[in-house]
Design an enzyme around this catalytic site. Structure first.
Site, PDB file in Angstrom:
ATOM      1  CG  ASP A   1      -2.309   0.607   0.851  1.00  8.24           C
ATOM      2  OD1 ASP A   1      -2.311   1.766   0.382  1.00  8.24           O
ATOM      3  OD2 ASP A   1      -3.349  -0.060   1.020  1.00  8.24           O
TER       4      ASP A   1
ATOM      5  CG  HIS B   1      -4.382   2.056  -2.155  1.00 12.88           C
ATOM      6  ND1 HIS B   1      -4.406   2.700  -0.935  1.00 12.88           N
ATOM      7  CD2 HIS B   1      -5.675   2.078  -2.589  1.00 12.88           C
ATOM      8  CE1 HIS B   1      -5.653   3.064  -0.631  1.00 12.88           C
ATOM      9  NE2 HIS B   1      -6.448   2.711  -1.625  1.00 12.88           N
TER      10      HIS B   1
ATOM     11  CD  GLU C   1      -9.927   4.139  -0.889  1.00 14.87           C
ATOM     12  OE1 GLU C   1     -10.809   4.541  -0.124  1.00 14.87           O
ATOM     13  OE2 GLU C   1      -8.800   3.809  -0.504  1.00 14.87           O
TER      14      GLU C   1
HETATM   15  C1  TNX Z   1     -10.876   2.070   2.326  1.00 15.09           C
HETATM   16  S1  TNX Z   1     -11.581  -0.664   1.302  1.00 15.09           S
HETATM   17  C2  TNX Z   1      -9.819   1.378   1.759  1.00 15.09           C
HETATM   18  C3  TNX Z   1      -8.622   1.111   2.573  1.00 15.09           C
HETATM   19  C4  TNX Z   1      -8.694   1.750   3.934  1.00 15.09           C
HETATM   20  C5  TNX Z   1     -10.073   1.575   4.504  1.00 15.09           C
HETATM   21  C6  TNX Z   1     -10.206   2.092   5.900  1.00 15.09           C
HETATM   22  C7  TNX Z   1     -10.625  -0.314   0.311  1.00 15.09           C
HETATM   23  C8  TNX Z   1     -10.693  -1.214  -0.777  1.00 15.09           C
HETATM   24  N1  TNX Z   1      -9.862   0.779   0.512  1.00 15.09           N
HETATM   25  O1  TNX Z   1      -7.478   1.542   1.879  1.00 15.09           O
HETATM   26  O2  TNX Z   1      -7.746   1.157   4.761  1.00 15.09           O
HETATM   27  O3  TNX Z   1     -11.005   2.230   3.679  1.00 15.09           O
HETATM   28  O4  TNX Z   1     -11.424   1.684   6.465  1.00 15.09           O
END
Ligand code: TNX
Length: 780
Positions: A219, A284, A347
Site C-alpha cells: 500500500d 495505493h 481508490e
Molecule cells: C478504504 S476498502 C480502503 C482502505 C482503507 C479503509 C479504511 C478499500 C478497498 N480501501 O485503503 O484502509 O477504507 O477503512
C-alpha cells in the site's frame, strides 16, 4: 505397520502416577459429573445437525486416538487435534495409526473418500459421533476431518478447567459449510505484524473453520513482500518516517522474508486456509513509486507515505511498468500456490493520469477514451497474464468500472451494489461490504474502546449479516463465493488491537458463513460465547467484551450528594453484578436490576456474568460530585453529527501514556449540552495535539480551519452555537507538555443561565490537529 506417533504422553513421571490414580478412582466409581454448560453446546459455528443422545463417554489421560488412514494429512490433523487438546485441557492423547493387534480405540478418525455426507460441500463436511464406548470422526477429505476435529475440540472444551478425566456427553453431529469463501483480510501494510502473530491469527481462524486469509501486502504506507528482481521495493518501500510534531520519530516498517512467507503459506495450508496475496494497482502504489520513481506518472520521487487516506500516486501505463508488475506477480505466484491473486484496484484517483500528456497520448494510441476505461485496460491486461499462469484475478469492486475479463472475481466493498452488479454480469463475488465487514470500526460507543472508526459495527450487526444480497436470482446467487471481514490497520497498530478488533466479531461471521440460516439464532450464539471467551483466555487471544461491557450512566440524584446510576449493556444479555466496597464483583455480588441511587463519593465496580462465567471484565467507576460534571470526548457531542469524518484517534495522555480521542477531523468541534453557567465558575479542558496525517483527495477542501488570530491557534468556547462571539478564547502557543497534552483553564463570566457550550480549535493549518480529551466543569 506400526506408527510411533505418540503425542506427548505423561510429561513428568510423578505427575503420571497421580494422574493415573485419579483417573482410575474417578472412572471406577463413575462419579464424573456431566457438564452444566452442555445444555446449549458451545459450538461455533453451529453445525448443520447436532443430536444429543443419552449417556457419556469417559475420556481419560492417555486415551488412544486411532487414525484409520495412512494419509499423512489425516495423521497431521490427528496430531494437531491432540496438541490443541493438551494445550487447552491439559489432557494428553496417544495418537496411533490403526493396528489390528491393538484394541484400545477411544477416539477414531476415519478418512474415507467414499463416505456420503449429505449436503452441498461434501469435501468439507464430516460426521462426528460421541458414543458411550467410542468417539468417531469420519470425513471424505483431510479438510473435512480437520473441520470435524475443531468441532470435537470445542465439544471437549466447554468448561475449560484443566483435567485428567472428562465425561463427554454423547452426541451425533453432521455438518458441512454454507459458503466456500470464509475469510478475513489482514492489512500488513499500514502496520506490520510479526510472522508469529500471523500464525496465531491463522490458528484462531482455523478454530472457527475460516478458510481464506486475504493478505494485504502492499500500500502507500509500506511494501512488505520482498521481490528478488526489485530489491528496492523492500529496501526503500518497507520503511516510512512517521509524521511527528516534535521531530526525530524513528523509521517504522518491516517486511517478511520469502522464507517466512513460504513458512506462513505452509502453516496456513496445514490448517486448510488458503492465503490470497494482494498486490495493489494501479493506485495505493506510493511505496512502490518511492522505491522506483520511474513506475509513477509525475516523475516525482515521493516518500513512503506516513499518512492515512486516499493518495494520488498511480502507476504509469508504459509497457516497462507492465513488465515490472508481471515480474512481481511471477514471484508472488511462486510464493502463493493458491488459485487467486488479488490486485487491489480500489481508490485509484485518476488525477495524475488525467494531467499527464504521456498517459493521455497512450490512451489515444490504445483508442481508450476515459481514465476509468484505462483502469479497465490495466486490469484486463494483468488478468490475462494471471490467467495464462492458471490463476484468477480478484479485485475490489472498482475493477467493474472499466470492463472485466469474465473469470475475474469481484470483491464488493462499497456496499453491496458492486457484488450485485458483478453477479448479474456472471462474475464470482466475495462480499466485504463497508461498513459492516470493516472491522476497523469500533464495536461500541464505550470510551474504553481502542482507536478506530466510528460508528460502531456491533457483534449483533455482524451476526445479522446476510451475505447473499436481495434481488439476485438463483443462478446469480450461486456466484456468491462467500464473504470476509477486513482488518484495516491504520488504527490497529498492535497485535492486541488487531485481535481485539477481530474477536469475537469473526466468531459471529464464521457462523454467518458456515451455518444454514435456519440454524442461526442470536440468543443461542450469545449463550455460547462465555465458553468461547474462556477458550480465548486459555489461548492468549485478546478479545473484545464490548457487547457485554457495562455501560454506566450517572447523573446527579434528586437527593443532595447522590447519583442516580443506570447500567446496561449492548447485547442486553448476562447478569450485571456490582460492588460498592472496592472489591471485584463475583457471580454472587448484588445483581443490578433497576436504577441505583448511590451516596457520593462512591466507587462502583461492575462485571457481567452468564451463569457464573465472566462475560465482561470488572469496570471501576469513581463517582463524585465532580465526576458527574466531567465528559470525555466520547460523551461530548459533535457539532456536526452525522456529517464529516469522525475518528477515534490515539493521542497524548496526561501521564505521558496514550488516550483515545473522538474527533471530527474535518471540523474539530465538541458540544457539552445544557451547562448551568450560573453554578459553573471554571472549565478545565484537557486537550492533546497530534499530527494531522490524512490525505483527503477530493475532500481536502472540507477541512475547516476557522479564524485563528494568535500564532499557534486558540481554543474558543461559545454558547448555543459554534460561531459568533466566543465566551472565552485561550491561546494555545506554548501550552502543551513534552507529549503534546495540555490542560486549558477557562474562566467564565457569571450569571449566563443554562446553555449548550461549543468548543472549537481555530488554527492556521490543519496540522497539528488539536483534540479535546475531556471537559471538567468546576462549580462555584
Ligand atoms: C478504504 S476498502 C480502503 C482502505 C482503507 C479503509 C479504511 C478499500 C478497498 N480501501 O485503503 O484502509 O477504507 O477503512
Amino acid at each position: 505397520m506400526h506408527a510411533s506417533v505418540r503425542v506427548r504422553i505423561f510429561r513428568r513421571n510423578l505427575r503420571t502416577c497421580t494422574l493415573a490414580l485419579a483417573t482410575l478412582l474417578l472412572v471406577s466409581c463413575q462419579s464424573v459429573p456431566l457438564h452444566s454448560g452442555y445444555k446449549t453446546p458451545s459450538l461455533i459455528p453451529m453445525p448443520v445437525a447436532v443430536d444429543a443422545t443419552p449417556g457419556a463417554f469417559i475420556l481419560h489421560e492417555g486415551a488412544a486416538l486411532i487414525v484409520h488412514s495412512s494419509d499423512a494429512k489425516a495423521i497431521g490433523v490427528a496430531r494437531q487435534f491432540a496438541e490443541l487438546l493438551a494445550r487447552t485441557r491439559g489432557l494428553h492423547l496417544d495418537v496411533r495409526l490403526f493396528d489390528a493387534a491393538h484394541h484400545s480405540d477411544d477416539i477414531v478418525f476415519v478418512l474415507d473418500p467414499r463416505l456420503l455426507i449429505p449436503g452441498d460441500r461434501l469435501d468439507e463436511g464430516y460426521e462426528l459421533t460421541v458414543g458411550s464406548r467410542r468417539i468417531t470422526l469420519a470425513a471424505r477429505t483431510p479438510h473435512g476431518l480437520f473441520n470435524g476435529s475443531i468441532t470435537l475440540w470445542q465439544w471437549l472444551t466447554q468448561d475449560l478447567a484443566r483435567t485428567t478425566t472428562l465425561a463427554v456427553p454423547c452426541v451425533s453431529v453432521r455438518d458441512y459449510p454454507r459458503f466456500a469463501w470464509r475469510g478475513l483480510m489482514l492489512d500488513s501494510a499500514r502496520h506490520f505484524q510479526s510472522p508469529e502473530f500471523i500464525k496465531q491469527l491463522l490458528d484462531a481462524m482455523s478454530r472457527l473453520k475460516l478458510d481464506v486469509l486475504h493478505w494485504h501486502l502492499t500500500d502507500d504506507q509500506g511494501w512488505r513482500i520482498p521481490i528478488e528482481r526489485y530489491p528496492e521495493l523492500t529496501a526503500v518501500g518497507a520503511w516510512r518516517t512517521p509524521s511527528s510534531l516534535r521531530g526525530g520519530a524513528p523509521r517504522y516498517g518491516g517486511f517478511y522474508t520469502q522464507e517466512e512467507i513460504r513458512d506462513i503459506v505452509h502453516y496456513a495450508a496445514a490448517r486448510y486456509i488458503t492465503i490470497v496475496p494482494e498486490i495493489e494497482m494501479p493506485g495505493h502504489a506510493q511505496a512502490a513509486i518511492a522505491a522506483y520513481p520511474q513506475l509513477g506518472v509525475t516523475g516525482k520521487h515521493p516518500p513512503v507515505s506516513p499518512d492515512w487516506g486516499v493518495h494520488t500516486y498511480l502507476y504509469n501505463v508504459n509497457d516497462s511498468t507492465f513488465t515490472f508488475l508481471e515480474n512481481v506477480l511471477t514471484e508472488v505466484m511462486d510464493l502463493f500456490p493458491g488459485p487467486y491473486v488479488h490486485i487491489g484496484g480500489d481508490e485509484a484517483a485518476k488525477d495524475q493520469w488525467r494531467a499527464s500528456a504521456q498517459v493521455q497520448r497512450r490512451m489515444r494510441a490504445l483508442g481508450i477514451s476515459s481514465e476509468s476505461a484505462l483502469q479497465g485496460y490495466f486490469t484486463a491486461r494483468i488478468g490475462k497474464f494471471l490467467a495464462a499462469h492458471g490463476r484468477r484475478l480478484i479485485g475490489w469492486d472498482e475493477i467493474l468500472e472499466g470492463g472485466l475479463p469474465p473469470s475475474a472475481v469481484v470483491m464488493s466493498w462499497q456496499g453491496e451494489a458492486g457484488g450485485v452488479a458483478a453477479a448479474r454480469q456472471g462474475h464470482d463475488v466475495v462480499m466485504a461490504p463497508s461498513p459492516l465487514m470493516y472491522f476497523d470500526h469500533v464495536q461500541s460507543a464505550l470510551h474504553d474502546e481502542p482507536p478506530g472508526r466510528p460508528d460502531a459495527v456491533t457483534l449483533a450487526d455482524v451476526y445479522a449479516y446476510e451475505p447473499v444480497p436481495r434481488g439476485l436470482d438463483a443462478t446469480q446467487a450461486r456466484h456468491m463465493l462467500g464473504a470476509q471481514a477486513n482488518l484495516w490497520t491504520e488504527y490497529l497498530d498492535t497485535p492486541q488491537r488487531v485481535e481485539h478488533a477481530a474477536f469475537p466479531r469473526v466468531a459471529a461471521l464464521a457462523e454467518v458463513l458456515w451455518s444454514p440460516p435456519a440454524r442461526r439464532n442470536w440468543k443461542s450464539f450469545l449463550s455460547r460465547l462465555a465458553e468461547q471467551f474462556a477458550r480465548y483466555r486459555t489461548l492468549g487471544i485478546e478479545f473484545a467484551d464490548s457487547a457485554f461491557a457495562p455501560d454506566i450512566h450517572a447523573v446527579t440524584g434528586t437527593k443532595p450528594n447522590t447519583a442516580r446510576v443506570t447500567i446496561s449493556n449492548q447485547a442486553n444479555f448476562g447478569e450485571i453484578r456490582y460492588t460498592l466496597n472496592g472489591s471485584a464483583p463475583t457471580p454472587d455480588s448484588p445483581r443490578y436490576t433497576q436504577p441505583l441511587t448511590l451516596p457520593l463519593p462512591t466507587t462502583l465496580r461492575v462485571a457481567v456474568f452468564d451463569h457464573g462465567r465472566a462475560l465482561a471484565a470488572a469496570y471501576t467507576r469513581s463517582l463524585s460530585a465532580l465526576s458527574l460534571l466531567r465528559r470525555n470526548s466520547d460523551e461530548l457531542q459533535s457539532c456536526k453529527p452525522g456529517a464529516g469524518l469522525p475518528l477515534r484517534l490515539p493521542g497524548p495522555a496526561a501521564n505521558g501514556g496514550e488516550d483515545v480521542y473522538r474527533v471530527e477531523i474535518f471540523d474539530p468541534c465538541w458540544i457539552y449540552p445544557r451547562v448551568d453557567l450560573d453554578v459553573v465558575r471554571r472549565i478545565d479542558v484537557a486537550a492533546g495535539e497530534r499530527p494531522f496525517n490524512f490525505q483527503l483527495w477530493k475532500d481536502a477542501d472540507k477541512v475547516v480551519l476557522r479564524k485563528s488570530t494568535s500564532p499557534g491557534g486558540e481554543l474558543r468556547v461559545y454558547q448555543d452555537s459554534c460561531s459568533g462571539d466566543a465566551l472565552a478564547t485561550i491561546p494555545l502557543a506554548g501550552r502543551v507538555d513534552v507529549n503534546g497534552w495540555a490542560q486549558l483553564k477557562v474562566a467564565l463570566p457569571v450569571g449566563l443561565g443554562t446553555h449548550d457550550l461549543c468548543f472549537t480549535f481555530d488554527r492556521a493549518t490543519a496540522s497539528p490537529l488539536w483534540m479535546i480529551d475531556s471537559v471538567q466543569l468546576l462549580p462555584r
